[in-house]
Design a protein around this motif. Structure first.
Motif, mmCIF file in Angstrom:
data_model
loop_
_atom_site.group_PDB
_atom_site.id
_atom_site.type_symbol
_atom_site.label_atom_id
_atom_site.label_comp_id
_atom_site.label_asym_id
_atom_site.label_seq_id
_atom_site.Cartn_x
_atom_site.Cartn_y
_atom_site.Cartn_z
ATOM 1 N N ALA A 339 0.830 -1.198 0.000
ATOM 2 C CA ALA A 339 0.000 0.000 0.000
ATOM 3 C C ALA A 339 0.871 1.258 0.000
ATOM 4 C CB ALA A 339 -0.933 -0.002 1.212
ATOM 5 N N LEU A 340 1.953 1.244 0.769
ATOM 6 C CA LEU A 340 2.853 2.396 0.822
ATOM 7 C C LEU A 340 3.535 2.633 -0.522
ATOM 8 C CD1 LEU A 340 4.446 1.922 4.357
ATOM 9 C CD2 LEU A 340 2.932 3.769 3.631
ATOM 10 N N GLN A 341 3.923 1.538 -1.215
ATOM 11 C CA GLN A 341 4.532 1.685 -2.536
ATOM 12 C C GLN A 341 3.552 2.359 -3.503
ATOM 13 O OE1 GLN A 341 7.597 1.130 -3.163
ATOM 14 N NE2 GLN A 341 8.379 -0.471 -1.833
ATOM 15 N N CYS A 342 2.286 1.929 -3.469
ATOM 16 C CA CYS A 342 1.266 2.514 -4.353
ATOM 17 C C CYS A 342 1.010 3.974 -3.989
ATOM 18 C CB CYS A 342 -0.034 1.715 -4.255
ATOM 19 S SG CYS A 342 0.049 0.051 -4.941
ATOM 20 N N GLU A 343 0.936 4.248 -2.698
ATOM 21 C CA GLU A 343 0.657 5.612 -2.241
ATOM 22 C C GLU A 343 1.767 6.573 -2.658
ATOM 23 O OE1 GLU A 343 0.676 7.629 2.082
ATOM 24 O OE2 GLU A 343 -0.865 6.066 1.837
ATOM 25 N N GLN A 344 3.017 6.175 -2.440
ATOM 26 C CA GLN A 344 4.144 7.030 -2.817
ATOM 27 C C GLN A 344 4.157 7.282 -4.326
ATOM 28 O OE1 GLN A 344 7.518 4.914 -1.262
ATOM 29 N NE2 GLN A 344 6.901 5.224 0.865
ATOM 30 N N ALA A 345 3.866 6.226 -5.094
ATOM 31 C CA ALA A 345 3.856 6.375 -6.557
ATOM 32 C C ALA A 345 2.748 7.322 -6.990
ATOM 33 C CB ALA A 345 3.689 5.013 -7.220
ATOM 34 N N GLU A 346 1.574 7.211 -6.385
ATOM 35 C CA GLU A 346 0.468 8.082 -6.806
ATOM 36 C C GLU A 346 0.737 9.536 -6.441
ATOM 37 O OE1 GLU A 346 -4.306 8.874 -6.496
ATOM 38 O OE2 GLU A 346 -3.572 6.882 -5.915
ATOM 39 N N TYR A 347 1.367 9.783 -5.295
ATOM 40 C CA TYR A 347 1.732 11.158 -4.942
ATOM 41 C C TYR A 347 2.640 11.762 -6.021
ATOM 42 C CZ TYR A 347 -0.144 12.169 -0.287
ATOM 43 O OH TYR A 347 -0.975 12.482 0.759
ATOM 44 N N ARG A 348 3.612 10.966 -6.480
ATOM 45 C CA ARG A 348 4.536 11.464 -7.506
ATOM 46 C C ARG A 348 3.814 11.658 -8.833
ATOM 47 N NH1 ARG A 348 9.969 8.027 -7.411
ATOM 48 N NH2 ARG A 348 10.516 9.644 -8.924
#
Length: 440
Positions: A339-348
């Motif tokens: 979930a953290l990997q997806c969240e960080q990617a979406e922020y970028r």
């Protein structure tokens, strides 16, 4: 023998390629071509890779991320992120599946060339950002600055007509050429974003800070599934060749044996023997030990797959409550990491989309953190007790009501309706606070 190429990993998930045509079978020493070809036709692939990946994805995207977006441009973008009508949640779910298989995917945040005088004209011409994806096999080279930030990246791509192009991005421009040195340029332009418009989406963290390519999450599981595929094929071959008993018939001499040479009995196997020392017709069966060894090995491989995937709690092995809770916590920890990997990617992605449109991204994005299986009745009872006992401040009551609403209706409503309900809960909370103040 262990494999790890991108094609092998995709085949392991889809059950195609060498798993479908048998080319991933390893021949025995001295095994004839004819026997190997028979094994290829009879081999079946027990696809645990797909089962494990789909299990994680179903939990990871069971609930939509919480988004509170103030920037209108990004709010419009997430409704169709790839110019094919794909909503952001569907895009992230599909692409993270690929990231779990290949380790990393590269999301290009691009925008069509063209100029418009107003934003309205820009919308009419379709000049808005969109997402495209490249895989590790398409990564040609990249460079990083002294802080480990991506400063340039080149992808190698095969066109429908079979020709090859190189797609280059750095912090200021893009170039498409037919050679890696950019001597034969087919297209180029400035984006002036100040950053490379490419977002790596990892399934695991790269080992070194300067790396943008992570180890595939399914690698060890895929190799175990490969071993399991071969072991099952070998067991099937063993059972076909040795399981059936052989009928033995006493004969007096060679002439009797010659008379029986074309005899077909039972499983078409018969051995004549001389009964001089006494004897009667009987069956001779092979020992079960080799097949039992294979069966135990296959069971061990399956156990290892579930252990590597942190899915031991789904098996039939009886465990203590503490052991099961630990297994679930490990499963939950892995999901939280995803979930953290997806969240960080979406922020970028959000920041790049807004840079393309010369606005600042405002808002927050939060993917789920807790994937525990909740007893909704028990959760409601605890929540209502907390509200009626007034142990929570007004803001806490509002947030608790939001959480309970998501748990009850999260699977049945979309983000827009959920945001509307959140707004209604907040307004009711404000009215309640005002009434309390008036009474005081």
């Amino acid at each position: 023998m262990a494999l790890q190429g991108e094609k092998f990993l995709i085949d392991a998930y889809e059950g195609k390629g060498g798993f479908l045509d048998g080319s991933y079978l390893i021949p025995h020493p001295r095994e004839s071509k004819e026997k190997l070809e028979k094994r290829k036709k009879l081999a079946t692939y027990p696809n645990y890779v797909k089962k494990v990946v789909d299990s994680y994805l179903s939990h990871l995207f069971k609930k939509s991320p919480i988004r509170s977006i103030e920037t209108q441009e990004y709010q419009e973008f997430i409704q169709d992120v790839d110019k094919q009508g794909t909503y952001i949640d569907d895009f992230m779910r599909r692409r993270f599946k690929l990231a779990m298989i290949t380790g990393t995917i590269y999301i290009i945040v691009d925008k069509p060339s063209g100029k418009a005088k107003t934003k309205l004209e820009e919308k009419k011409l379709g000049l808005r950002p969109y997402l495209a994806v490249r895989t590790p096999s398409q990564l040609y080279k990249y460079t990083s600055d002294s802080y480990g930030r991506l400063s340039s990246i080149t992808f190698i791509e095969t066109q429908p007509d079979g020709t090859t192009i190189y797609r280059y991005f750095d912090t200021e421009k893009w170039v498409i050429s037919t050679d890696p040195e950019q001597k034969e340029i087919e297209g180029e332009g400035k984006h002036n974003l100040g950053v490379v418009p490419v977002v790596p989406l990892h399934s695991t963290d790269p080992l070194l800070p300067t790396e943008i390519k992570a180890t595939p999450w399914i690698l060890d599981i895929a190799n175990l599934n490969f071993d399991l595929y071969n072991a099952r094929s070998e067991l099937k071959e063993l059972l076909r060749n040795q399981t059936f008993s052989i009928f033995t018939i006493p004969v007096k001499d060679q002439a009797d044996a010659e008379n029986l040479k074309d005899l077909t009995i039972s499983t078409e196997n018969a051995i004549p023997y001389n009964p001089e020392g006494g004897g009667k017709p009987d069956y001779v069966a092979p020992p079960p030990d080799p097949a039992e060894i294979y069966m135990k090995y296959i069971t061990t491989l399956i156990d290892h797959i579930y252990r590597l995937a942190n899915l031991e709690f789904t098996g039939g092995v009886q465990k203590s409550g503490i052991a099961k809770e630990y297994d679930w916590l490990e499963f939950n920890r892995t999901l939280t990491s995803f979930a953290l990997q997806c969240e960080q990617a979406e922020y970028r992605i959000a920041e790049l989309v807004c840079k393309w449109q010369e606005v600042e991204f405002k808002g927050y994005i939060q993917y789920p953190r807790d994937f525990a299986i909740k007893d909704l009745a028990e959760e409601l009872e605890i929540g209502m007790n907390a509200i009626t006992s007034q142990i929570l401040p007004p803001t806490g009551v509002v947030e608790l009501r939001k959480e309970l609403t998501r748990d009850m209706l999260g699977e049945f409503v979309d983000d827009k309706l959920m945001e509307q309900m959140d707004s209604e809960i907040e307004k009711e909370g404000q009215s309640y606070n005002a009434r309390i103040r008036d009474e005081i």
